[in-house]
Design an enzyme around this catalytic site. Sequence first.
Site, PDB file in Angstrom:
ATOM      1  N   GLY A  40       0.804  -1.211   0.000  1.00 47.39           N
ATOM      2  CA  GLY A  40       0.000   0.000   0.000  1.00 47.39           C
ATOM      3  C   GLY A  40       0.838   1.262   0.000  1.00 47.39           C
ATOM      4  O   GLY A  40       0.647   2.163  -0.822  1.00 47.39           O
ATOM      5  N   ASP A 235       4.774  -2.838  -7.366  1.00 52.64           N
ATOM      6  CA  ASP A 235       4.036  -1.750  -6.712  1.00 52.64           C
ATOM      7  C   ASP A 235       4.269  -0.428  -7.431  1.00 52.64           C
ATOM      8  O   ASP A 235       3.357   0.391  -7.571  1.00 52.64           O
ATOM      9  CB  ASP A 235       4.465  -1.625  -5.252  1.00 52.64           C
ATOM     10  CG  ASP A 235       4.185  -2.870  -4.443  1.00 52.64           C
ATOM     11  OD1 ASP A 235       3.235  -3.595  -4.788  1.00 52.64           O
ATOM     12  OD2 ASP A 235       4.920  -3.125  -3.468  1.00 52.64           O
TER      13      ASP A 235
END
Length: 289
Positions: A40, A235
Amino acid sequence: MTLFNLGSINLDHFYEVPHLPAPGETLIAESHQTGLGGKGANQSAAAARAGARVVHIGAVGSDGAWAVNRLNELGINTAHISTVKAPTAHAIINVDPAGENAIVVFSGANMKQSLTQLKAALLTAKRGDMLLLQNETNLALEAATLARSLGLKVVYSAAPFNAGATKALLPLTDLLILNAVEMQQLTEATNSEALTPATIVVTEGSKGGYAITPEGEQRFPAFPVKAVDTTGAGDTFTGYLAAALHEGQPLESALRLAAAASALKVTKKGTADAIPSRADVEVFLAAQT
C-alpha cells in the site's frame, strides 16, 4: 481528482545476502537497511511520485509515527491513517546479488483497519475518483463496495494472491493488476471462467506484459536495465499506472510510463524511498526513443 488507497504500511528490513537462503540454511548478511514499505505505502508513493493527489487509508501501531511522517514527506495525505493497538507491520526482505528477493511479512496493524475510518475517508471522495486496493489489509471488500456505490473506479492489485478474497472482489473491480504467477493462480481458482473486470493487466517481469480489454489484448514491452533490487517493482508499476490512467492517459501510454518507472525502480535498492520521480521517468523514456 483524487486517488484513495486502502493500503498496508510496513517497516522493511533489507538484508543483502550472497544467495537466497535454502531450507535450514543460516546466512551471514552483507548489509542491513530499513525503510518504508508495504504494498500500500509503495503504491501510494509511486502514484504521488507520478503526480497524483493521493489519500492513504491505513493503520500503524504506536511505533509507527515515523512511517506517517515519511508518507507526508512524499506528498501523501495521511489524515486517514489511524493508530491502533497492534505493532506496525514489518517485512524481512532478503536480496541476492542479482536483485531477486525472498520476503516474509508480519501483518500487524495492517489487519486492524477501522470501518469507521474507512467510511470517513471515502465519503470525502467525488464521483470519478479512484480507489486502489491490495490483499495486505482487511476491509478491502467493504471498501470496494462503498467505493462503487459512490461512483469511484476500483483498481485492485491482487497480491499477495488469495483466491477467496480475489474472487469476492472481481465483480467490484474496474482494473485488475496481477503478475503472471498470480494470473495462473486466478485462472485455476476460477476454473478458467470469464473474468469480470473491464481491464486486466498482467506483468511478466523482463518480458513486459499484456492488457486484456474489451477491444482485445495489447502487449507492452519491458525496458532492459541492470537490476540491483526487484523489491517493489510491481508496486511501482501499479501506482504509476493508476496515476496515469487517473489523469486521463490512454492505456497504451499509461502502460509504457508504468513499465519505465518499474524499470528505473529496480536499478536502486529499497522500496518506497527508491521509487523514481515523474521527471526522472520521462527523461528515461525520452532516451528510449
